[in-house]
Design a protein around this motif. Sequence first.
Motif, PDB file in Angstrom:
ATOM      1  N   GLN A 180      -8.504  13.461  -7.353  1.00 49.32           N
ATOM      2  CA  GLN A 180      -8.753  14.769  -6.746  1.00 49.32           C
ATOM      3  C   GLN A 180      -8.087  14.965  -5.395  1.00 49.32           C
ATOM      4  O   GLN A 180      -8.149  16.065  -4.833  1.00 49.32           O
ATOM      5  N   HIS A 181      -7.447  13.936  -4.874  1.00 49.80           N
ATOM      6  CA  HIS A 181      -6.854  14.069  -3.543  1.00 49.80           C
ATOM      7  C   HIS A 181      -5.823  12.964  -3.376  1.00 49.80           C
ATOM      8  O   HIS A 181      -5.935  11.905  -4.016  1.00 49.80           O
ATOM      9  N   VAL A 182      -4.833  13.208  -2.530  1.00 51.41           N
ATOM     10  CA  VAL A 182      -3.769  12.231  -2.305  1.00 51.41           C
ATOM     11  C   VAL A 182      -3.501  12.109  -0.809  1.00 51.41           C
ATOM     12  O   VAL A 182      -3.418  13.126  -0.102  1.00 51.41           O
ATOM     13  N   HIS A 183      -3.368  10.877  -0.338  1.00 51.27           N
ATOM     14  CA  HIS A 183      -2.892  10.592   1.021  1.00 51.27           C
ATOM     15  C   HIS A 183      -1.545   9.880   0.927  1.00 51.27           C
ATOM     16  O   HIS A 183      -1.385   8.981   0.103  1.00 51.27           O
ATOM     17  N   ILE A 184      -0.627  10.285   1.787  1.00 47.65           N
ATOM     18  CA  ILE A 184       0.685   9.626   1.822  1.00 47.65           C
ATOM     19  C   ILE A 184       0.992   9.146   3.233  1.00 47.65           C
ATOM     20  O   ILE A 184       0.916   9.910   4.202  1.00 47.65           O
ATOM     21  N   LYS A 185       1.323   7.876   3.325  1.00 51.25           N
ATOM     22  CA  LYS A 185       1.905   7.253   4.507  1.00 51.25           C
ATOM     23  C   LYS A 185       2.683   6.069   3.981  1.00 51.25           C
ATOM     24  O   LYS A 185       2.709   5.835   2.771  1.00 51.25           O
ATOM     25  N   ASN A 186       3.344   5.312   4.863  1.00 49.59           N
ATOM     26  CA  ASN A 186       4.121   4.190   4.370  1.00 49.59           C
ATOM     27  C   ASN A 186       3.917   2.960   5.235  1.00 49.59           C
ATOM     28  O   ASN A 186       3.558   3.063   6.424  1.00 49.59           O
ATOM     29  N   VAL A 187       4.169   1.813   4.618  1.00 47.85           N
ATOM     30  CA  VAL A 187       3.901   0.508   5.220  1.00 47.85           C
ATOM     31  C   VAL A 187       5.028  -0.438   4.848  1.00 47.85           C
ATOM     32  O   VAL A 187       5.594  -0.338   3.752  1.00 47.85           O
ATOM     33  N   ALA A 188       5.356  -1.345   5.749  1.00 47.10           N
ATOM     34  CA  ALA A 188       6.329  -2.404   5.451  1.00 47.10           C
ATOM     35  C   ALA A 188       5.750  -3.745   5.892  1.00 47.10           C
ATOM     36  O   ALA A 188       5.027  -3.829   6.892  1.00 47.10           O
ATOM     37  N   ALA A 201       9.433   9.206  -2.812  1.00 46.17           N
ATOM     38  CA  ALA A 201      10.036  10.160  -3.745  1.00 46.17           C
ATOM     39  C   ALA A 201       9.567   9.894  -5.174  1.00 46.17           C
ATOM     40  O   ALA A 201       9.162  10.817  -5.902  1.00 46.17           O
ATOM     41  N   ALA A 202       9.609   8.636  -5.598  1.00 41.32           N
ATOM     42  CA  ALA A 202       9.173   8.301  -6.946  1.00 41.32           C
ATOM     43  C   ALA A 202       7.686   8.601  -7.133  1.00 41.32           C
ATOM     44  O   ALA A 202       7.259   9.024  -8.220  1.00 41.32           O
ATOM     45  N   TYR A 203       6.912   8.388  -6.092  1.00 41.99           N
ATOM     46  CA  TYR A 203       5.476   8.661  -6.151  1.00 41.99           C
ATOM     47  C   TYR A 203       5.218  10.154  -6.358  1.00 41.99           C
ATOM     48  O   TYR A 203       4.409  10.543  -7.209  1.00 41.99           O
TER      49      TYR A 203
END
Length: 279
Positions: A200-208, A237-239
Amino acid sequence: MQFSVFTASTPDWTPQEAAATLAAQGWDGIEWRITDQDPADPPGFWAGNRATWPLTGLEDSLPEIDRVTRGAGLAYSGLGGYARSFERDDVARLLSATATLGAGRVRVTMPLLKTGDYRDLFAGARKDLEWATAEAARLGVSILVELHHETITSSASAALRLIDGLDPATIGVIHDLGNLIYEGHEDHRAAFQLLGPYLQHVHIKNVAWHPSSTAPDGTVTWRPDWATLREGQADVAAYLHALREHGYDGWVTLEDFSTKLPLEERTRDNLAYVKSHLA
């Protein structure tokens, strides 16, 4: 899809500045951080965050929250609460505020692994959520359980096991791309299919992940750190493409904790980046 920003990631702005800036950049909504904090702390993501509304006395702040949000032309993607499932008084307060604002949904956080035996934490959280979803149903709002490292729901499978059988009208899952780089990653398409109506919801951030030390025998220790959307290990992008192919058409909330770019440039660039991959 609609795009918003969680204000945990905008610590330098006041609520008024956050709403005005994000609206001018073309964001659809905002997800307010709601928690008590020490006002003496310098601005930071998790302490001294200026774009935060206090939980104590939240009821008195609701007219101002609504004025700031709707006055800027923004919608609520939800409320970013920090009350844990067993803190029932605080959960009730957040649910009531969500209903009053017409914000639709609010995050309730799950117990941390370090606080007890997983089996006991899980059983307790299930009982808490059965109580909370009944309250949510009464108020016409929904609870969000986030996939978050170091909690009892780090993966889609764990979250589904916890909430399975509860009414999807009263509870759902936040699928968090960045948190899954820390812990809990499962194939995204499979996870979306597994969650079904609970997605029902999406969060986007990134990690290395980076090497942090090397032992005398050559063993390398690694540590995770926040990264820009382009530079982290998650393929943003793929996500997004996988979300679209699955048919997801809800809120996508950005919470970028990297600091390579200045805040205003960071939020503007993030919106352009995610939209470019859905064009």
